[in-house]
Write a protein that holds these residues in place. Structure first.
Motif, short mmCIF file in Angstrom:
data_model
loop_
_atom_site.label_atom_id
_atom_site.label_comp_id
_atom_site.label_asym_id
_atom_site.label_seq_id
_atom_site.Cartn_x
_atom_site.Cartn_y
_atom_site.Cartn_z
N ALA A 73 18.57 12.05 74.17
CA ALA A 73 17.92 11.50 73.18
C ALA A 73 16.00 11.74 73.15
O ALA A 73 15.47 11.87 72.17
CB ALA A 73 17.84 9.96 72.94
N GLU A 74 15.79 11.59 74.51
CA GLU A 74 14.19 11.67 74.61
C GLU A 74 13.97 13.26 74.34
O GLU A 74 12.82 13.61 73.77
CB GLU A 74 14.04 11.50 76.03
N ALA A 75 14.80 14.17 74.90
CA ALA A 75 14.65 15.51 74.55
C ALA A 75 14.48 15.80 73.10
O ALA A 75 13.80 16.65 72.54
CB ALA A 75 15.61 16.55 75.25
N ARG A 76 15.67 15.12 72.26
CA ARG A 76 15.35 15.66 70.84
C ARG A 76 14.14 14.89 70.29
O ARG A 76 13.51 15.51 69.38
CB ARG A 76 16.46 14.89 70.15
N ALA A 77 13.87 13.87 70.62
CA ALA A 77 12.46 13.44 70.10
C ALA A 77 11.32 13.95 70.66
O ALA A 77 10.47 14.23 69.60
CB ALA A 77 12.12 11.87 70.82
N TYR A 78 11.25 14.51 71.60
CA TYR A 78 10.05 15.46 72.19
C TYR A 78 9.97 16.86 71.23
O TYR A 78 9.03 17.29 70.65
CB TYR A 78 10.04 15.90 73.47
N LEU A 127 23.40 16.86 76.23
CA LEU A 127 22.13 17.31 77.11
C LEU A 127 21.59 18.45 77.19
O LEU A 127 20.35 18.73 76.72
CB LEU A 127 22.23 16.53 78.49
N THR A 128 22.62 19.46 77.27
CA THR A 128 22.23 20.95 77.27
C THR A 128 21.66 21.30 76.06
O THR A 128 20.60 22.16 76.08
CB THR A 128 23.27 21.78 77.70
N GLU A 129 22.26 21.04 74.90
CA GLU A 129 21.85 21.19 73.59
C GLU A 129 20.38 20.66 73.10
O GLU A 129 19.56 21.36 72.83
CB GLU A 129 22.97 20.63 72.62
N ALA A 130 20.28 19.68 73.68
CA ALA A 130 18.82 18.84 73.46
C ALA A 130 17.70 19.55 74.14
O ALA A 130 16.76 19.87 73.61
CB ALA A 130 19.07 17.36 73.68
N VAL A 131 18.03 20.04 75.41
CA VAL A 131 17.07 20.51 76.30
C VAL A 131 16.88 22.17 75.68
O VAL A 131 15.56 22.43 75.60
CB VAL A 131 17.38 20.42 77.84
N ALA A 146 9.55 33.50 78.18
CA ALA A 146 10.48 34.02 77.37
C ALA A 146 11.76 34.16 78.41
O ALA A 146 12.93 34.03 77.85
CB ALA A 146 10.30 35.32 76.59
N ASP A 147 11.60 34.45 79.49
CA ASP A 147 12.71 34.98 80.43
C ASP A 147 13.49 33.62 80.87
O ASP A 147 14.22 33.74 82.03
CB ASP A 147 12.55 35.79 81.47
N VAL A 148 12.83 32.67 80.45
CA VAL A 148 13.46 31.20 81.24
C VAL A 148 14.74 30.46 80.30
O VAL A 148 14.47 30.61 79.00
CB VAL A 148 12.62 30.08 81.29
N GLY A 149 15.98 30.15 80.91
CA GLY A 149 17.05 29.67 80.17
C GLY A 149 17.17 28.48 80.29
O GLY A 149 16.60 27.76 81.03
N VAL A 150 18.08 27.89 79.60
CA VAL A 150 18.27 26.50 79.49
C VAL A 150 18.84 25.92 80.95
O VAL A 150 18.39 24.91 81.45
CB VAL A 150 19.10 25.71 78.37
N ASP A 151 19.68 26.86 81.46
CA ASP A 151 20.40 26.55 82.90
C ASP A 151 19.07 26.64 83.89
O ASP A 151 19.11 25.89 84.93
CB ASP A 151 21.46 27.51 83.29
N ASP A 152 18.03 27.46 83.77
CA ASP A 152 16.98 27.34 84.74
C ASP A 152 16.20 26.15 84.42
O ASP A 152 15.82 25.50 85.52
CB ASP A 152 15.83 28.47 84.30
N VAL A 153 16.00 25.66 83.42
CA VAL A 153 15.19 24.49 83.33
C VAL A 153 16.16 23.30 83.65
O VAL A 153 15.29 22.32 84.59
CB VAL A 153 14.95 24.01 81.66
N VAL A 154 17.46 23.18 83.52
CA VAL A 154 18.20 22.12 84.04
C VAL A 154 18.21 22.23 85.53
O VAL A 154 17.99 21.08 86.47
CB VAL A 154 19.80 22.25 83.39
N ALA A 155 18.29 23.29 86.07
CA ALA A 155 18.03 23.40 87.72
C ALA A 155 16.90 22.98 88.06
O ALA A 155 16.62 22.35 89.29
CB ALA A 155 18.78 24.87 88.18
N LEU A 156 15.97 23.53 87.34
CA LEU A 156 14.44 23.09 87.85
C LEU A 156 14.19 21.34 87.81
O LEU A 156 13.43 20.86 88.60
CB LEU A 156 13.36 23.77 87.11
N LEU A 157 14.66 20.92 86.71
CA LEU A 157 14.70 19.57 86.55
C LEU A 157 15.41 18.75 87.79
O LEU A 157 14.94 17.80 88.23
CB LEU A 157 15.19 18.98 85.29
N ALA A 158 16.66 19.34 88.08
CA ALA A 158 17.39 18.96 89.26
C ALA A 158 16.37 18.66 90.55
O ALA A 158 16.22 17.89 91.46
CB ALA A 158 18.68 19.27 89.36
N GLY A 159 16.05 20.12 90.87
CA GLY A 159 15.41 20.43 92.20
C GLY A 159 13.98 19.68 92.18
O GLY A 159 13.76 19.11 93.09
N ALA A 160 13.28 19.41 90.99
CA ALA A 160 12.10 18.81 91.06
C ALA A 160 12.19 17.40 91.20
O ALA A 160 11.31 16.69 91.86
CB ALA A 160 11.20 18.99 89.85
#
Length: 189
Positions: A73-78, A127-131, A146-160
């Motif tokens: 929901a936060e991702a959709r709001a952002y 969650l994936t769709e919102a991100v 441009a070369d960053v995909g949603v899977d990259d973002v999710v993995a980076l969120l988890a790692g960070a």
């Protein structure tokens, strides 16, 4: 109660009270806190807790799902914010900064043999769709590479989020955010 019959209004309120109390109790005392402590904090009997969550594992799963639903929901709001780049980076940073209690819940479930992917499955697509919507909007604004995909973002969120457990220092988060910025985008080193 059957799966297709909705909860009565009072039962919905009690369930919400239990989840709110559990989130507070586990944040304050850790996931080793008892179900009885959660019931006391919610102002309900322990039987009410077990009626909604037959096991502590079920309660932990419900908390993780609620948190992931809030993140979606936060991702959709952002994504509706006027500055797509700032929205993406603000969402990423806020999610990482707020991850400590979610990680403790996931760790407690993992100790009981429940894989994080299994826990997240009911809300993973949402969650994936919102991100993805947030990411694509920021990429169209040339704020995110441009070369960053949603899977990259999710993995980076988890790692960070995991890295944040080791240091409250903002530097690792800053390095990740800088690596996501499109060349020439505002804030790019």
């Amino acid at each position: 109660m059957t799966a297709d019959r909705p909860l009565r209004a009072d039962a919905q309120r009690n369930r919400a009270r239990v989840l709110d109390a559990a989130e507070r109790v586990f944040a304050e005392r850790g996931t080793a806190a008892s179900t009885e402590e959660v019931a006391r904090a919610a102002g309900v009997g322990v039987g009410t807790v077990f009626r909604h969550f037959p096991t502590k594992e079920a309660l932990l799963r419900a908390l993780v799902l609620a948190r992931l639903t809030r993140i979606a929901a936060e991702a959709r709001a952002y994504a509706a914010a006027p500055d797509p780049g700032a929205a993406f980076f603000d969402f990423f940073a806020a999610t990482v900064r707020g991850s400590a209690s979610k990680l403790e819940l996931l760790d407690a479930l993992a100790e009981s043999g429940v894989h994080p992917d299994e826990t997240a499955a009911p809300v993973a697509a949402e969650l994936t769709e919102a991100v993805a919507a947030l990411l694509h909007r920021a990429q169209r604004a040339a704020a995110v590479r441009a070369d960053v995909g949603v899977d990259d973002v999710v993995a980076l969120l988890a790692g960070a989020s995991r890295a944040r457990r080791h240091t409250p220092d903002e530097r690792p988060l800053t390095v990740i955010l800088d690596g996501l910025r499109a060349p020439g985008a505002p804030g790019t080193p």
